[in-house]
Motif scaffolding. Structure first.
Motif, mmCIF file in Angstrom:
data_model
loop_
_atom_site.group_PDB
_atom_site.id
_atom_site.type_symbol
_atom_site.label_atom_id
_atom_site.label_comp_id
_atom_site.label_asym_id
_atom_site.label_seq_id
_atom_site.Cartn_x
_atom_site.Cartn_y
_atom_site.Cartn_z
ATOM 1 N N ALA A 1 12.405 3.791 7.264
ATOM 2 C CA ALA A 1 11.961 4.483 6.057
ATOM 3 C C ALA A 1 10.438 4.522 5.969
ATOM 4 C CB ALA A 1 12.546 3.800 4.824
ATOM 5 N N VAL A 2 9.782 3.438 6.415
ATOM 6 C CA VAL A 2 8.321 3.419 6.409
ATOM 7 C C VAL A 2 7.763 4.485 7.355
ATOM 8 C CG1 VAL A 2 6.291 2.021 6.949
ATOM 9 C CG2 VAL A 2 8.227 0.995 5.751
ATOM 10 N N ILE A 3 8.341 4.590 8.538
ATOM 11 C CA ILE A 3 7.869 5.572 9.516
ATOM 12 C C ILE A 3 8.071 6.991 8.986
ATOM 13 C CG2 ILE A 3 8.269 6.513 11.817
ATOM 14 C CD1 ILE A 3 8.949 3.691 12.734
ATOM 15 N N LEU A 4 9.233 7.253 8.395
ATOM 16 C CA LEU A 4 9.507 8.593 7.869
ATOM 17 C C LEU A 4 8.555 8.944 6.741
ATOM 18 C CD1 LEU A 4 13.415 8.518 7.847
ATOM 19 C CD2 LEU A 4 11.922 9.653 9.486
ATOM 20 N N GLY A 5 8.268 7.973 5.875
ATOM 21 C CA GLY A 5 7.315 8.228 4.796
ATOM 22 C C GLY A 5 5.920 8.508 5.318
ATOM 23 N N PRO B 1 0.829 -1.205 0.000
ATOM 24 C CA PRO B 1 0.000 0.000 0.000
ATOM 25 C C PRO B 1 0.862 1.253 0.000
ATOM 26 C CG PRO B 1 0.022 -1.021 2.169
ATOM 27 C CD PRO B 1 0.724 -1.967 1.248
ATOM 28 N N SER B 2 0.318 2.309 -0.569
ATOM 29 C CA SER B 2 1.034 3.573 -0.600
ATOM 30 C C SER B 2 1.136 4.148 0.807
ATOM 31 C CB SER B 2 0.310 4.557 -1.522
ATOM 32 O OG SER B 2 0.848 5.846 -1.392
ATOM 33 N N LEU B 3 2.273 4.781 1.087
ATOM 34 C CA LEU B 3 2.459 5.364 2.413
ATOM 35 C C LEU B 3 1.465 6.488 2.663
ATOM 36 C CD1 LEU B 3 6.345 5.490 2.660
ATOM 37 C CD2 LEU B 3 4.787 3.822 3.657
ATOM 38 N N LYS B 4 0.966 7.116 1.595
ATOM 39 C CA LYS B 4 -0.023 8.185 1.767
ATOM 40 C C LYS B 4 -1.355 7.652 2.268
ATOM 41 C CE LYS B 4 1.957 11.151 -1.818
ATOM 42 N NZ LYS B 4 1.716 11.861 -3.084
ATOM 43 N N GLU B 5 -1.592 6.345 2.082
ATOM 44 C CA GLU B 5 -2.860 5.750 2.489
ATOM 45 C C GLU B 5 -2.766 5.020 3.824
ATOM 46 O OE1 GLU B 5 -3.757 3.186 -0.726
ATOM 47 O OE2 GLU B 5 -4.049 4.791 -2.191
#
Length: 523
Positions: free
Chosen positions: A116-120, A90-94
């Motif tokens: 990187a996931v948390i930062l995004g 899934p997109s990090l924006k969602e």
């Protein structure tokens, strides 16, 4: 013994035949599709090989796993490497706190790692917060469009004059408070009456919505109501009829009127003129306000340049200040004293940039003098913003002072707060005689953001300035900003307001490369 009857021949069902081109057959072991499965976020268990699952070397047309909400119906599943068949992440924006654990598991398997996931996710959260805060400041776009449609064709008859005296007088117009009923609510708008020889341009309605631009809702041409006190118009300041003979009132002039969403309180010139005492008593607070006002101006000028439009006369008399609907967080239910709150700064006059280049004079010195004496935006926008820094800081920047033949240096800016040196440096870069060494409006905006929210020079006292250091600082500040927003929300405080939105805009889009360049210029 008689032989047993022969086994019946196996009938091949149509559903088990090889697929036709364009079909998407189901493999043995895959769950049956359910109605509404596109919203089904809990992943089904995958059967092991030997329990009805397809072998590892199944044909490429076979689906890897059932659809999730991140994959549309009818969309062919993405191919993956033979070693691992993974569904698209899934997109990090969602991604939110309510995202299913199955999808979070896919993100946690990312080669970039959890960090990187948390930062995004933090960047995406800042973007959503920024959009929400902007709507609180300027209103939802859909509501603005409905209001524009409702005001189309309306004139003075549909408006209620709330005050016959102008609430604000700029260099090119008078502003009056008017009321208009919309969706069973009484809205307060501004009726802008341009002064003689100051025409309002039609391109203002095509600039879109921006927090630093005056928003035009409608226009009409009509006679002014008799109760309006309009300075400079014949017949408006008569002493009244005599006791002996009634006087015939002069006919009201027919003028074009613009209806604006924001009601200005004063101009930037009024604010600067009335803030000498505040500057002496609280220099740090006042100069921070100055940085925030200049930042809004630079953001508006950037937006205009992107549309090949320039601000008309960039002077304090033509820059409007509007009270924000959201009070600062520190004032819970209290009215902030005049001069301490941050107002919105609005650019209110515009014109289309001519494509003809400005003719070059015989020397850089003469070009610089012409730019200050007779501004010709957008080329002179940097010079004008540099002059505004001196005016906001109450330092004489008259043309006689800076254009004298004996004066080769700009006036000194006294060091009164942590912002003084940075503002002095920025003014020097904006007013540089050599255009090649003069910073642009975009660079000026970035310098003001660093002055307001860092990184400050003491960050480099222990460590050498590097991209790695600036990246780490940026990641930490983003996390701390989100935590502050969360704590303020839990404490039942009011909206972050204009300064919170400006801060959110900064940390949402800045990169360590931009910070490296800006800090190198500034420090």
């Amino acid at each position: 013994d008689p032989l047993p009857p022969p086994l019946p021949k196996k009938q091949l069902q149509r559903a088990e035949s090889l697929p036709e081109p364009g079909s998407s057959p189901r493999c043995h072991g895959d769950p049956e599709p359910r109605a509404g499965s596109v919203l089904y976020s809990i992943p089904a268990a995958h059967p092991r090989h030997g329990q009805g699952a397809p072998p590892p070397d199944r044909p490429p047309w076979a689906p890897k796993k059932p659809l999730t909400k991140s994959q549309s119906l009818g969309e062919p599943p993405a191919r993956s490497s033979p070693q691992k068949a993974a569904a698209p992440s899934p997109s990090l924006k969602e991604v939110t706190f309510g995202t299913a654990d199955g999808e979070l598991g896919q993100l946690l398997e990312s080669p970039a790692g959890v960090c990187a996931v948390i930062l995004g996710c933090q960047e995406a959260s800042l973007a959503r917060l920024s959009t929400h805060m902007q709507e609180e400041l300027v209103g939802p776009e859909e509501r603005q469009r409905l209001l524009e449609a409702e005001l189309a064709g309306k004139g003075w008859a549909a408006l209620a004059v709330l005050d016959p005296r102008p609430c604000c007088q700029s260099g090119d117009a008078w502003y009056f408070r008017v009321g208009f009923t919309f969706q069973h609510r009484q809205l307060q708008l501004a009726a802008k009456v341009p002064k003689p020889c100051c025409s309002s341009l039609g391109l203002q309605s095509s600039l879109g919505t921006h927090c630093s631009l005056q928003h035009l809702l409608g226009r009409f041409t009509d006679r002014l109501p008799r109760e309006l006190l309009l300075p400079g118009i014949p017949g408006k300041h008569s002493q009244g009829p005599s006791s002996e003979e009634p006087a015939c009132p002069a006919p009201q002039p027919v003028l074009q009127v613009l209806l604006c969403a924001e009601v200005p309180q004063q101009t930037l010139a009024d604010f600067v003129k009335g803030s000498h005492a505040l500057h002496r008593a609280s220099p740090g607070h006042y100069e921070r306000l100055g940085c925030l006002l200049l930042l809004q101006l630079c953001m508006g000028l950037e937006h205009l340049r992107g549309q090949n439009v320039a601000q008309g006369d960039l002077c304090p008399e033509n820059l409007l200040l509007v009270e924000c609907p959201c009070p600062p967080q520190s004032q819970q239910g209290q009215k902030e004293p005049l001069g301490l709150s941050l107002p919105r700064l609005l650019i209110s006059s515009f014109f289309k940039v001519q494509e003809k280049p400005r003719p070059h004079s015989s020397s850089q010195e003469q070009d610089w003098r012409q730019g200050l004496a007779a501004p010709s935006p957008p080329a002179a926008a940097e010079l004008n913003v540099g002059r505004l820094i001196y005016q906001i800081l109450h330092v004489d920047i008259s043309l006689e002072n800076i254009l004298g033949f004996r004066s080769r240096r700009l006036p000194e800016i006294p060091s009164l707060s942590i912002y003084s040196a940075g503002l002095k440096r920025l003014a020097t870069l904006l007013l540089h005689r050599d255009p090649q060494h003069r910073v642009s409006i975009q660079q000026a905006r970035a310098i003001l953001q660093v002055l307001l929210w860092g990184p400050r020079q003491e960050l480099f006292a222990r460590s050498r300035r590097s991209l790695e250091l600036l990246r780490s600082w940026l990641e930490l500040k983003r996390a701390l900003l989100l935590l502050r927003f969360a704590e303020d929300s839990a404490g039942a405080r009011v909206s972050p307001g204009l300064e919170g939105w400006l801060c959110c805009q900064y940390f949402q889009g800045v990169t360590e490369h931009t910070l490296y360049q800006v800090t190198q210029v500034l420090y």
